[in-house]
Write an enzyme that holds these catalytic residues in place. Sequence first.
Site, mmCIF file in Angstrom:
data_model
loop_
_atom_site.group_PDB
_atom_site.id
_atom_site.type_symbol
_atom_site.label_atom_id
_atom_site.label_comp_id
_atom_site.label_asym_id
_atom_site.label_seq_id
_atom_site.Cartn_x
_atom_site.Cartn_y
_atom_site.Cartn_z
ATOM 1 N N ARG A 1 39.030 43.323 25.946
ATOM 2 C CA ARG A 1 39.671 44.501 25.392
ATOM 3 C C ARG A 1 41.131 44.181 25.062
ATOM 4 O O ARG A 1 41.770 43.360 25.736
ATOM 5 C CB ARG A 1 39.608 45.659 26.404
ATOM 6 C CG ARG A 1 38.226 46.273 26.531
ATOM 7 C CD ARG A 1 37.704 46.788 25.204
ATOM 8 N NE ARG A 1 38.407 47.979 24.791
ATOM 9 C CZ ARG A 1 37.965 49.220 24.941
ATOM 10 N NH1 ARG A 1 36.787 49.426 25.511
ATOM 11 N NH2 ARG A 1 38.654 50.254 24.529
ATOM 12 N N HIS B 1 38.490 49.111 40.562
ATOM 13 C CA HIS B 1 38.533 48.070 39.528
ATOM 14 C C HIS B 1 39.878 47.959 38.822
ATOM 15 O O HIS B 1 39.971 47.251 37.817
ATOM 16 C CB HIS B 1 37.468 48.321 38.461
ATOM 17 C CG HIS B 1 36.066 48.190 38.947
ATOM 18 N ND1 HIS B 1 35.361 47.007 38.888
ATOM 19 C CD2 HIS B 1 35.246 49.086 39.514
ATOM 20 C CE1 HIS B 1 34.147 47.196 39.385
ATOM 21 N NE2 HIS B 1 34.045 48.454 39.782
ATOM 22 N N THR C 1 36.134 38.778 34.242
ATOM 23 C CA THR C 1 34.797 38.171 34.367
ATOM 24 C C THR C 1 34.524 37.264 33.172
ATOM 25 O O THR C 1 33.739 36.320 33.274
ATOM 26 C CB THR C 1 33.692 39.242 34.473
ATOM 27 O OG1 THR C 1 33.913 40.232 33.466
ATOM 28 C CG2 THR C 1 33.702 39.908 35.836
ATOM 29 N N LYS D 1 32.669 33.408 32.721
ATOM 30 C CA LYS D 1 31.681 32.985 31.709
ATOM 31 C C LYS D 1 32.159 31.706 31.024
ATOM 32 O O LYS D 1 31.378 30.776 30.792
ATOM 33 C CB LYS D 1 31.455 34.092 30.671
ATOM 34 C CG LYS D 1 30.797 35.337 31.260
ATOM 35 C CD LYS D 1 30.913 36.556 30.347
ATOM 36 C CE LYS D 1 30.698 37.832 31.158
ATOM 37 N NZ LYS D 1 31.170 39.049 30.464
ATOM 38 N N LYS E 1 47.054 42.442 29.131
ATOM 39 C CA LYS E 1 46.277 41.210 28.946
ATOM 40 C C LYS E 1 47.040 40.198 28.072
ATOM 41 O O LYS E 1 46.664 39.039 27.981
ATOM 42 C CB LYS E 1 44.916 41.521 28.342
ATOM 43 C CG LYS E 1 44.034 42.379 29.264
ATOM 44 C CD LYS E 1 42.693 42.696 28.610
ATOM 45 C CE LYS E 1 41.859 43.708 29.381
ATOM 46 N NZ LYS E 1 41.132 43.119 30.521
HETATM 47 C C1 26V Z 1 39.056 54.159 33.005
HETATM 48 C C2 26V Z 1 38.770 55.154 32.131
HETATM 49 C C3 26V Z 1 39.676 56.281 32.057
HETATM 50 C C4 26V Z 1 39.478 57.192 30.917
HETATM 51 C C5 26V Z 1 38.065 57.368 30.454
HETATM 52 C C6 26V Z 1 37.262 56.129 30.354
HETATM 53 C C7 26V Z 1 37.611 55.080 31.355
HETATM 54 C C8 26V Z 1 36.776 54.009 31.505
HETATM 55 C C9 26V Z 1 37.094 53.009 32.395
HETATM 56 C C10 26V Z 1 38.240 53.084 33.141
HETATM 57 C C11 26V Z 1 38.593 52.041 34.138
HETATM 58 C C12 26V Z 1 38.371 50.720 33.675
HETATM 59 C C13 26V Z 1 38.669 49.728 34.762
HETATM 60 C C14 26V Z 1 38.122 48.387 34.407
HETATM 61 O O1 26V Z 1 37.404 48.223 33.458
HETATM 62 N N1 26V Z 1 38.471 47.422 35.196
HETATM 63 C C15 26V Z 1 38.031 46.059 34.979
HETATM 64 O O2 26V Z 1 36.951 45.829 35.870
HETATM 65 C C16 26V Z 1 36.449 44.517 35.765
HETATM 66 C C17 26V Z 1 35.235 44.427 36.670
HETATM 67 O O3 26V Z 1 35.628 44.563 37.997
HETATM 68 C C18 26V Z 1 37.509 43.516 36.123
HETATM 69 O O4 26V Z 1 37.001 42.223 35.964
HETATM 70 C C19 26V Z 1 38.732 43.691 35.230
HETATM 71 O O5 26V Z 1 39.770 42.853 35.650
HETATM 72 C C20 26V Z 1 39.189 45.131 35.279
HETATM 73 O O6 26V Z 1 40.221 45.364 34.328
#
Ligand code: 26V
Length: 830
Positions: free
Chosen positions: A564, A372, A671, A675, A569
């Site tokens: 976020r 992701h 996403t 929406k 972004k």
């Molecule tokens: C990383 C970490 C690292 C430290 C601890 C907590 C944590 C939680 C999440 C993440 C990775 C987040 C990646 C993410 O949210 N990607 C998003 O995924 C969406 C669904 O595929 C996508 O639409 C977004 O563009 C993308 O930024």
Amino acid sequence: MTEEIKPIRDIRDVPPVGKTSDDLVNGIQRHYLRTFGQHKPNNSIHYKYKAFATTIRDRLMECWINTKEAHEELDKKRAYYLSLEFLMGRTLGNAVLNLGLDEQATEALHKLGLDLEEIIEEESDAGLGNGGLGRLAACFVDSCATLQLPVVGYGIRYEYGMFRQQIVDGNQVEEPDHWLRNGNIWEIERPEHTQAVQFGGHTESFLDKNGVRHSRWVDTQDVLAVPFDTPIPGYKNGTVNTLRLWKSAATDEFNLGEFNAGSYPESVAAKNEAEHISMVLYPNDASENGKELRLRQQYFLASASIKDVLRQWTEVHGSDFSAFAEQNCFQLNDTHPTVSVAELMRILMDDYRLQWDEAWNITKNTMAYTNHTLLPEALERWPVYLFDRLLPRLLEIIFEINARFLSEVANRWPGDLERMKRMSIIEEGPVKQVRMAYLALVGSFSVNGVAQLHSDLLVKGLFSEFYAMWPEKFNNKTNGVTQRRWMAWCNKPMSKLISDTIGESWVTNLSELRKLAPYADDAGFREQWAACKRENKERLADVVEAECGVRFNPDAMFDIQVKRIHEYKRQLLNILHVIHLYDRIKRGDTENWTPRNVLIGGKAAPGYYMAKQIIKLTNNVAEVVNNDPDVGDKLKVIFFPNYRVSAMELIAPAADLSEQISTAGKEASGTGNMKFMMNGALTIGTLDGANIEIREEVGDENFFLFGLTAEEVEAVRGSYDPNAIIKADSDFSHVMELLECGHFSQFEPGLFASIIGAIRSPNDPWLVAADFRSYVDAQQQVADAFKDQQRWQKMSILNTAYSGKFSTDRTMEDYNRDIWKLTPVPPKCV
Ligand code: 26V
């Protein structure tokens, strides 16, 4: 004559619950009185919510049991969505919609003098996720239930979800979100399916009676994983799937040793460590963390879920695993649950005595991995020493997977030691690290990105050497959103207009929305469309006024960026444009002005300094703009506090303009963009993530494009000179002067020095200055287009009409066709 006593053998022996409004009235009254012990009509809304929610839940139960039975009896292939995050939001409204009880529910509540909207507001959001990745998981389970796919979601039942965001003096202040405080009607505890998860200890090797060597993991501290199930109803189809969330608990043995030693308080206190595992969601969505508790959470989810699947498997198949990979698939939501690869190997070998090759064949044909993010700081790596201390047996297995993998690399590219070093699951260096993405790549049969550009960049960049080895593993699955929540539920006026015009089939087949396209040329339809949008804008304006004390004029353009807060972004670019508009107003350059309401919202990771600065700047700019009498209704700006799923349900339907302005090549998909499009907003955006596909679907004439491409972004680094760009552009110079003279930080001089420094830095990774001019020009085109309301409404209708691709129903069909290969299973006996 004595009546025959009928034992409850089967749910079908119990009379079914009715679905008329009177049946609902009876249910609400009965639960109000008998389940919650309330009798006064004027008591707080809380018990009315609970009585109503329980009444709705009653209508899910039989379908839930029937669905489970059908899955068990057919013993067909199943998939498991493993995710550290499920950002579910509220459940009640969605359950009413999917059960098809909308009208009856409204009528029943009316008969009781209650208001559906008010009751809905009583439910807290299940905020068990950070942002896009967690909300995607929630949309996925909705679509799987609607498609009747046998998919179970597995996650963690965090006691505290995403923090609540308060704005104090323009700054973000985090408050704990104890979302379970008032109970949770939707979950059912299943203590009988509790699993034990091991931590610590050490490993031993031994010979069995046949002289074969095995390993075992001993002297561990065990933690219990107790499942709580939430029903996931499909849309009017009798299917109710399951989301199973694990809560951690101390084992009884946990404290017995200490208790015997006479330290009772210490032993009870030791429970804490076990219970902490599911206490809180990590509120970061980008930066790597390396925190021990986070690794514990990951293994806790992986181990409990795999054991739960194996329990069900062995109940039917004993210890015959020959068909396991044919009948089971684990989809890993990012690298977070990737330790599953090693855990499945461990259980198959240590508990069921399979040989390595046999266990490996099963594992690598069972796991599928979704990436992701391309941001290097979000790629998970865990220190080897930490793994060794917490999960020593798992580390041994990872080392062995790596050794065998590297020998494959050596066979393919003999003597290429540098390549081996680059591809190794273990990163060498002062502190050795386990690269979780590489473990996922090696241990899975499928690897996918979440939009076409993102998947292309993965195989060209980050994962190129793995692609060279196994090109067949890699594929794209463009994200989506569920139109049940993101249109049918949250945008009632438009949904009704659409259904009245083209029928209701779009609710389960979103490409049907294409039939709206011809109506874009129908002036009467455009007027009705505009009226729906206007109603939604008024509703949002009321909430904004209540929350922020600023009145949005519903006739002005609603220009919205919610997501976020992150530098990539580029909320900062949005604010620079706002300052530019303010500067124009102050200069009197307001001929043909298009009034705008700019709304920015989102949470910053608590430790992310720059993101917090961006929030503060937004609030300070808003303060100046909103209170300047020269500005009036020409421009209003607010920072919307505590952005969350239920807020988006209000915001998306009211948007005219959707801001999707990330640096190209950085947003994996997005996403929120989908929406907004679905709800008839036009997008101003870069060629990034799914924006590209949105533009392809709707046509470039209905999309406001600006900015460098991903390729140009990479090419410009090295020669990037933001100071020259600012100097050469008088609009940009004015904006920087306002920022630099402290116009937005009158009482706090120098407050925004770091932001100014970032914009002016030749090393700014996000190239804010590079895109300023083309962004401002595109915004002028937006403003001009909005002046011509006939044209604007036409473009708005076409955005909705061509949003069909962005349903998670399509996304799930893609996953199922290419990866899971499940057969839809209708529930038993309906
Ligand atoms: C990383 C970490 C690292 C430290 C601890 C907590 C944590 C939680 C999440 C993440 C990775 C987040 C990646 C993410 O949210 N990607 C998003 O995924 C969406 C669904 O595929 C996508 O639409 C977004 O563009 C993308 O930024």
